[in-house]
Enzyme design. Structure first.
Site, mmCIF file in Angstrom:
data_model
loop_
_atom_site.group_PDB
_atom_site.id
_atom_site.type_symbol
_atom_site.label_atom_id
_atom_site.label_comp_id
_atom_site.label_asym_id
_atom_site.label_seq_id
_atom_site.Cartn_x
_atom_site.Cartn_y
_atom_site.Cartn_z
ATOM 1 N N GLY A 1 0.719 -1.173 0.067
ATOM 2 C CA GLY A 1 -0.144 0.090 0.181
ATOM 3 C C GLY A 1 0.869 1.255 -0.055
ATOM 4 O O GLY A 1 0.489 2.186 -0.743
ATOM 5 N N THR A 2 1.928 1.297 0.939
ATOM 6 C CA THR A 2 2.809 2.489 0.712
ATOM 7 C C THR A 2 3.399 2.723 -0.604
ATOM 8 O O THR A 2 3.402 3.960 -0.816
ATOM 9 C CB THR A 2 4.073 1.860 1.704
ATOM 10 O OG1 THR A 2 3.507 1.861 2.969
ATOM 11 C CG2 THR A 2 4.851 3.298 2.139
ATOM 12 N N ASN B 1 -7.281 4.432 9.594
ATOM 13 C CA ASN B 1 -6.795 2.942 10.196
ATOM 14 C C ASN B 1 -7.107 3.037 11.593
ATOM 15 O O ASN B 1 -6.870 1.871 12.507
ATOM 16 C CB ASN B 1 -5.283 2.888 9.631
ATOM 17 C CG ASN B 1 -4.584 3.921 9.949
ATOM 18 O OD1 ASN B 1 -4.776 5.094 9.401
ATOM 19 N ND2 ASN B 1 -3.371 3.716 10.703
ATOM 20 N N SER C 1 -3.935 -2.696 -0.127
ATOM 21 C CA SER C 1 -2.664 -3.657 0.264
ATOM 22 C C SER C 1 -3.390 -5.074 0.666
ATOM 23 O O SER C 1 -4.340 -5.153 1.615
ATOM 24 C CB SER C 1 -2.129 -3.042 1.421
ATOM 25 O OG SER C 1 -1.105 -3.986 1.874
ATOM 26 N N HIS D 1 -2.375 -7.439 2.491
ATOM 27 C CA HIS D 1 -2.240 -8.156 4.044
ATOM 28 C C HIS D 1 -3.543 -7.361 5.063
ATOM 29 O O HIS D 1 -3.620 -8.089 6.139
ATOM 30 C CB HIS D 1 -1.088 -7.765 4.678
ATOM 31 C CG HIS D 1 -0.680 -6.761 5.048
ATOM 32 N ND1 HIS D 1 -0.603 -6.216 6.357
ATOM 33 C CD2 HIS D 1 -0.028 -5.493 4.515
ATOM 34 C CE1 HIS D 1 -0.066 -4.935 6.494
ATOM 35 N NE2 HIS D 1 0.195 -4.500 5.126
ATOM 36 N N THR E 1 10.273 -7.822 -11.774
ATOM 37 C CA THR E 1 9.679 -9.335 -12.089
ATOM 38 C C THR E 1 8.067 -9.424 -11.007
ATOM 39 O O THR E 1 8.760 -9.263 -9.961
ATOM 40 C CB THR E 1 10.536 -10.433 -11.807
ATOM 41 O OG1 THR E 1 11.604 -10.360 -12.619
ATOM 42 C CG2 THR E 1 9.757 -11.858 -12.052
ATOM 43 N N CYS F 1 2.173 1.074 13.640
ATOM 44 C CA CYS F 1 3.355 1.868 13.012
ATOM 45 C C CYS F 1 4.111 2.719 14.132
ATOM 46 O O CYS F 1 5.287 2.844 14.109
ATOM 47 C CB CYS F 1 3.182 2.683 11.872
ATOM 48 S SG CYS F 1 1.974 1.696 10.665
HETATM 49 C C1 LIG Z 1 -1.509 -0.460 6.467
HETATM 50 C C2 LIG Z 1 -1.784 0.758 5.738
HETATM 51 C C3 LIG Z 1 -1.100 1.401 4.622
HETATM 52 C C4 LIG Z 1 0.342 0.830 4.326
HETATM 53 O O1 LIG Z 1 0.053 -0.454 3.790
HETATM 54 P P1 LIG Z 1 1.290 -1.603 3.434
HETATM 55 O O2 LIG Z 1 0.927 -2.675 2.508
HETATM 56 O O3 LIG Z 1 1.687 -1.762 4.906
HETATM 57 O O4 LIG Z 1 2.525 -0.623 2.857
HETATM 58 C C5 LIG Z 1 -1.443 2.489 4.249
HETATM 59 N N1 LIG Z 1 -2.453 2.980 4.607
HETATM 60 C C6 LIG Z 1 -3.433 2.757 5.459
HETATM 61 C C7 LIG Z 1 -4.507 3.473 5.602
HETATM 62 C C8 LIG Z 1 -3.036 1.594 6.112
HETATM 63 O O5 LIG Z 1 -3.811 0.992 7.072
#
Ligand SMILES: *Cc1c(COP(=O)(O)O)cnc(C)c1O
Length: 405
Positions: free
Chosen positions: A76-77, A155, A203, A205, A241, A329
């Site tokens: 996501g980052t 979040n 993302s 996960h 890749t 975080c």
């Molecule tokens: C967890 C999160 C991210 C980061 O996602 P990653 O895949 O861990 O880099 C970004 N934005 C929000 C709102 C999140 O909760």
């Protein structure tokens, strides 16, 4: 389910989620026999290529968009960084960005970097419930604004921003709109083609897929310049890749999420609501951050008078309960949540808050345990802090009395 997961009460699903066993099953062949590079021309590689196509189609179904509008990334980052960078490099007039004060660090930090490089950034504030004022947001957009970036779901508090409306405001003003939807995907229905959203980040996960894989939706009429260039993968939009097994996992997780959206809206929401109700009833001096706002069905952010969140986390950990203070975080650092500070600038709520986030893998028995343990933990913390306060008072009085003695 194994005995260890029975013992552990994992209520930190906004930090990350358990991999769905069916996702693992789908991924495994791509970690073993189907190891070909999808770009190769022999038939052995076609399996990997087809698996990526299927994952893209599954994610497109969940998002209500076309498969060609999806670019797989590493997280996501990365998706957030790619979008913000693309918008600024493309827009010749791009001298200004609008975002909010409560974004995840994966948007805030890239915006702060831009500010350090001479780009102007407006961080729109929120009210006590975590809502943005749409008139204020609209007024923040200038002729030089390249992009507006606002999260779909927060979040830490689960508060939802009305991103469809915000996207419409941006379209009318001719400004690109991006939403960090990492917390929204899999929890609330999303139909991108009914919106004017240009970019969306997600993302895997956060919805029972693997870590280290994400995606960005780029509307087919919106120009995009890749952040990572190299081989021509992802239709020239993201070099490197392909992480085939993880992309396969993301696709399967997206399919499962589409199937369990109604469960999120009913069973997970009922679990969260029951937990909230019982905690508010059994613990005096407790309140919910963002109580009156529209929120995700799985998130509860509580403020408890007279406690320190870090001490609460340690006590809860002894009871095998995983939750967090603000966002994951920040855990381990002393800095308090910027989200809760933005919602309550005068108070010290940020130091007294705990976030519980649920998922479809939580059981009612786990919620019962947490409901039973929480009042004891909060009570203990308040008892512990009382003598400290008294002794501090005694010391102060002693200091005041000292000159006279
Ligand atoms: C967890 C999160 C991210 C980061 O996602 P990653 O895949 O861990 O880099 C970004 N934005 C929000 C709102 C999140 O909760």
């Amino acid at each position: 389910m194994t005995t260890t997961t029975d013992e552990l009460i994992y209520l930190d699903n906004n930090a990350t989620t358990q991999l769905d066993p069916v996702v693992i099953e789908e991924m495994l062949p791509f970690l073993t026999e189907h190891y070909a590079n999808p770009s190769a021309s022999y038939r052995f590689a076609a399996k990997a290529r087809k698996a990526i196509d299927l994952a893209r189609a599954r994610l497109a179904t969940l998002l209500g968009c076309e498969a060609s509008e999806i670019v797989f990334t590493s997280c996501g980052t990365e998706s957030n960084n790619a979008v913000i960078n693309s918008a600024l490099r493309f827009e010749p007039r791009g001298k200004h960005v609008v975002t909010s004060a409560v974004e995840h660090s994966a948007v805030l930090r890239p915006c702060q970097d831009l500010a350090n490089r001479g780009c102007e950034v407006t961080f729109v504030g929120v009210d006590r419930d975590g809502n943005v004022d749409l008139a204020e947001l609209e007024a923040a957009i200038r002729p030089a604004t390249a992009i507006v970036s606002l999260m779909w779901a927060n979040n830490e508090t689960g508060v939802l921003f009305p991103v469809e409306k915000i996207a419409e405001i941006c379209r009318k003003k001719g400004v690109l709109f991006h939403t960090d939807a990492v917390q929204a995907i899999g929890k609330i229905p999303v139909r991108l083609h009914d919106t004017t959203i240009n970019f969306l980040s997600l993302s895997a996960h956060k919805f029972h897929g693997p870590k280290g894989v994400g995606a960005v939706y780029v509307n087919r009429r919106t120009r995009f310049r890749p952040l990572i260039v190299g081989g021509g993968q992802e239709n020239e939009r993201r070099g490197g890749t392909e992480n085939v097994a993880s992309i396969v996992g993301l696709g399967k997780a997206a399919e499962c999420a589409a199937e369990s959206l109604s469960e999120e809206a009913t069973r997970v929401r009922a679990m969260r609501d029951r937990f909230e109700k019982r905690i508010l009833e059994s613990i005096p001096g407790a309140s919910v951050n963002g109580w009156s706002a529209a929120r995700l069905p799985n998130t509860s952010s509580f403020l408890f008078d007279g406690i320190e969140s870090q001490a609460a986390l340690m006590l809860l950990d002894r009871h095998h309960i995983c939750c967090s203070a603000g966002s994951a975080c920040r855990t381990g650092s002393q800095e308090t949540s910027h989200v809760l500070r933005a919602m309550n600038s005068s108070g010290d709520g940020a130091r007294r808050s705990l976030r519980f986030s649920f998922s479809r893998f939580n059981s009612d028995a786990q919620i019962d345990r947490a409901i039973e343990i929480m009042p004891k933990v909060i009570d203990k913390l308040r008892q512990l802090s009382t003598p400290a306060r008294e002794s501090a008072q005694i010391l102060q009085e002693a200091a005041g009395i000292a000159p006279e003695a």
